[in-house]
Design a protein around this motif. Sequence first.
Motif, PDB file in Angstrom:
ATOM      1  N   SER A 165       8.570  -0.815  26.716  1.00  0.00           N
ATOM      2  CA  SER A 165       7.947  -1.677  25.703  1.00  0.00           C
ATOM      3  C   SER A 165       6.896  -0.922  24.907  1.00  0.00           C
ATOM      4  N   LEU A 166       6.136  -0.079  25.571  1.00  0.00           N
ATOM      5  CA  LEU A 166       5.118   0.719  24.881  1.00  0.00           C
ATOM      6  C   LEU A 166       5.752   1.702  23.904  1.00  0.00           C
ATOM      7  N   ARG A 167       6.873   2.297  24.320  1.00  0.00           N
ATOM      8  CA  ARG A 167       7.570   3.225  23.425  1.00  0.00           C
ATOM      9  C   ARG A 167       8.062   2.486  22.175  1.00  0.00           C
ATOM     10  N   GLU A 168       8.586   1.272  22.371  1.00  0.00           N
ATOM     11  CA  GLU A 168       9.046   0.480  21.228  1.00  0.00           C
ATOM     12  C   GLU A 168       7.871   0.069  20.346  1.00  0.00           C
ATOM     13  N   CYS A 169       6.741  -0.279  20.963  1.00  0.00           N
ATOM     14  CA  CYS A 169       5.554  -0.667  20.198  1.00  0.00           C
ATOM     15  C   CYS A 169       5.050   0.479  19.331  1.00  0.00           C
ATOM     16  N   GLN A 170       5.115   1.690  19.863  1.00  0.00           N
ATOM     17  CA  GLN A 170       4.684   2.850  19.078  1.00  0.00           C
ATOM     18  C   GLN A 170       5.570   3.034  17.861  1.00  0.00           C
ATOM     19  N   SER A 171       6.879   2.869  18.051  1.00  0.00           N
ATOM     20  CA  SER A 171       7.813   2.979  16.930  1.00  0.00           C
ATOM     21  C   SER A 171       7.587   1.858  15.920  1.00  0.00           C
ATOM     22  N   LEU A 172       7.353   0.645  16.409  1.00  0.00           N
ATOM     23  CA  LEU A 172       7.098  -0.495  15.519  1.00  0.00           C
ATOM     24  C   LEU A 172       5.816  -0.292  14.720  1.00  0.00           C
ATOM     25  N   ARG A 173       4.822   0.291  15.358  1.00  0.00           N
ATOM     26  CA  ARG A 173       3.550   0.538  14.660  1.00  0.00           C
ATOM     27  C   ARG A 173       3.746   1.521  13.506  1.00  0.00           C
ATOM     28  N   LYS A 174       4.527   2.564  13.743  1.00  0.00           N
ATOM     29  CA  LYS A 174       4.797   3.538  12.676  1.00  0.00           C
ATOM     30  C   LYS A 174       5.544   2.875  11.510  1.00  0.00           C
ATOM     31  N   ASN A 175       6.525   2.021  11.844  1.00  0.00           N
ATOM     32  CA  ASN A 175       7.265   1.312  10.805  1.00  0.00           C
ATOM     33  C   ASN A 175       6.352   0.378  10.016  1.00  0.00           C
ATOM     34  N   MET A 176       5.432  -0.278  10.724  1.00  0.00           N
ATOM     35  CA  MET A 176       4.508  -1.195  10.064  1.00  0.00           C
ATOM     36  C   MET A 176       3.594  -0.458   9.089  1.00  0.00           C
ATOM     37  N   VAL A 177       3.089   0.689   9.495  1.00  0.00           N
ATOM     38  CA  VAL A 177       2.229   1.483   8.612  1.00  0.00           C
ATOM     39  C   VAL A 177       2.998   1.892   7.358  1.00  0.00           C
ATOM     40  N   ALA A 178       4.273   2.282   7.535  1.00  0.00           N
ATOM     41  CA  ALA A 178       5.098   2.682   6.390  1.00  0.00           C
ATOM     42  C   ALA A 178       5.323   1.509   5.445  1.00  0.00           C
ATOM     43  N   LEU A 179       5.588   0.326   5.993  1.00  0.00           N
ATOM     44  CA  LEU A 179       5.797  -0.860   5.150  1.00  0.00           C
ATOM     45  C   LEU A 179       4.513  -1.272   4.445  1.00  0.00           C
ATOM     46  N   TYR A 180       3.397  -1.130   5.120  1.00  0.00           N
ATOM     47  CA  TYR A 180       2.112  -1.498   4.515  1.00  0.00           C
ATOM     48  C   TYR A 180       1.801  -0.611   3.311  1.00  0.00           C
ATOM     49  N   GLU A 181       2.181   0.659   3.405  1.00  0.00           N
ATOM     50  CA  GLU A 181       1.901   1.611   2.328  1.00  0.00           C
ATOM     51  C   GLU A 181       2.948   1.571   1.213  1.00  0.00           C
ATOM     52  N   GLU A 182       3.997   0.806   1.410  1.00  0.00           N
ATOM     53  CA  GLU A 182       5.080   0.744   0.421  1.00  0.00           C
ATOM     54  C   GLU A 182       4.682  -0.192  -0.724  1.00  0.00           C
ATOM     55  N   ARG A 183       4.055   0.355  -1.744  1.00  0.00           N
ATOM     56  CA  ARG A 183       3.556  -0.435  -2.870  1.00  0.00           C
ATOM     57  C   ARG A 183       4.430  -0.247  -4.113  1.00  0.00           C
ATOM     58  N   ILE A 184       4.224  -1.134  -5.082  1.00  0.00           N
ATOM     59  CA  ILE A 184       4.931  -1.026  -6.355  1.00  0.00           C
ATOM     60  C   ILE A 184       4.358   0.157  -7.133  1.00  0.00           C
ATOM     61  N   PRO A 185       5.192   1.074  -7.621  1.00  0.00           N
ATOM     62  CA  PRO A 185       4.694   2.246  -8.365  1.00  0.00           C
ATOM     63  C   PRO A 185       3.960   1.839  -9.642  1.00  0.00           C
ATOM     64  N   ARG A 186       3.031   2.689 -10.067  1.00  0.00           N
ATOM     65  CA  ARG A 186       2.243   2.406 -11.265  1.00  0.00           C
ATOM     66  C   ARG A 186       3.100   2.314 -12.513  1.00  0.00           C
ATOM     67  N   LEU A 187       4.164   3.119 -12.582  1.00  0.00           N
ATOM     68  CA  LEU A 187       5.035   3.095 -13.756  1.00  0.00           C
ATOM     69  C   LEU A 187       5.655   1.717 -13.938  1.00  0.00           C
ATOM     70  N   GLN A 188       6.048   1.074 -12.845  1.00  0.00           N
ATOM     71  CA  GLN A 188       6.640  -0.262 -12.939  1.00  0.00           C
ATOM     72  C   GLN A 188       5.608  -1.300 -13.363  1.00  0.00           C
ATOM     73  N   TRP A 189       4.375  -1.138 -12.879  1.00  0.00           N
ATOM     74  CA  TRP A 189       3.301  -2.020 -13.344  1.00  0.00           C
ATOM     75  C   TRP A 189       3.074  -1.834 -14.839  1.00  0.00           C
ATOM     76  N   PHE A 190       3.132  -0.591 -15.295  1.00  0.00           N
ATOM     77  CA  PHE A 190       2.917  -0.289 -16.715  1.00  0.00           C
ATOM     78  C   PHE A 190       3.999  -0.953 -17.573  1.00  0.00           C
ATOM     79  N   LEU A 191       5.254  -0.854 -17.136  1.00  0.00           N
ATOM     80  CA  LEU A 191       6.346  -1.465 -17.880  1.00  0.00           C
ATOM     81  C   LEU A 191       6.200  -2.984 -17.946  1.00  0.00           C
ATOM     82  N   LEU A 192       5.840  -3.593 -16.829  1.00  0.00           N
ATOM     83  CA  LEU A 192       5.645  -5.046 -16.819  1.00  0.00           C
ATOM     84  C   LEU A 192       4.495  -5.446 -17.745  1.00  0.00           C
ATOM     85  N   GLY A 193       3.423  -4.655 -17.737  1.00  0.00           N
ATOM     86  CA  GLY A 193       2.283  -4.943 -18.604  1.00  0.00           C
ATOM     87  C   GLY A 193       2.648  -4.867 -20.079  1.00  0.00           C
ATOM     88  N   ILE A 194       3.420  -3.826 -20.447  1.00  0.00           N
ATOM     89  CA  ILE A 194       3.865  -3.675 -21.844  1.00  0.00           C
ATOM     90  C   ILE A 194       4.748  -4.851 -22.249  1.00  0.00           C
TER      91      ILE A 194
END
Length: 261
Positions: A165-194
């Motif tokens: 379970s601890l091994r799985e939790c470590q893997s889940l934590r890494k996946n969670m950090v990756a998903l948390y950092e997965e943001r919309i790129p600035r270029l797409q925000w720029f296009l929507l703003g225009i």
Amino acid sequence: MAGQKQNIGISDIKFFLYILYMQEIKYFFVAFVLFSAVAYNFSLKSDIDFKLFLTIATFLFAIFSGFLIARQGTRYGAIRDILTKFDGNMSFIYRSSIHFKEGQKEIEEILRKHYTPILKLKVWHYPFTQKTTTITDIHSFCQKVVGGKKLASLQNSVLSQIITSLRECQSLRKNMVALYEERIPRLQWFLLGILLIVILINIFVFPSRFEFFSSLLKGIFGAIFVFVLIFLQKLDRLEFFEGVIGESSARDVLNTIEGKR
């Protein structure tokens, strides 16, 4: 049945109040009043037919924003699944620790240290974005349990499952950090703003000065587009439904520790 109906009614009222006091709803009404007032008092003048520009810009805005919202919805679903698995493993570790003498009390302290900040600070991602020692502490607990002792067959089996379970939790934590950092790129925000600017300009080209209902329609139309951007920004920052995603799950684990589950 009467008690069940009463609970449903209270839940509906709480949800309505949550929607009513959402900051995004306030932004919508502010944008609606502002755009309506501008449309009623001012109108841009041009000899160019902007209907084609408005149609194309609205179509592109809908395509881009719809794609991004769907992508963020998938991201939310993945985060929910990861949190459910992570907290499920933690609940399993707590229940399994009863097989070791006085071990459950130590696991209880580790889990309280992990989940209390989530409820206190109302930040579901705290254990994943801040430095925590939960997994390390449970590993230390396992090392302490084993030591130089000879464990019974059931204890060996339980200890092996805890390590898994601890091994799985470590893997889940890494996946969670990756998903948390997965943001919309600035270029797409720029296009929507225009596209939003183009749409608003096209809206205000149509005459509506001193026309009440036309001004209201412009206000609603413009406020909806602004609201979509605000909604998308909240999704991008993972600020929507925090209580549903993280706090309720953390509370469930603590309820398990306190014997309420």
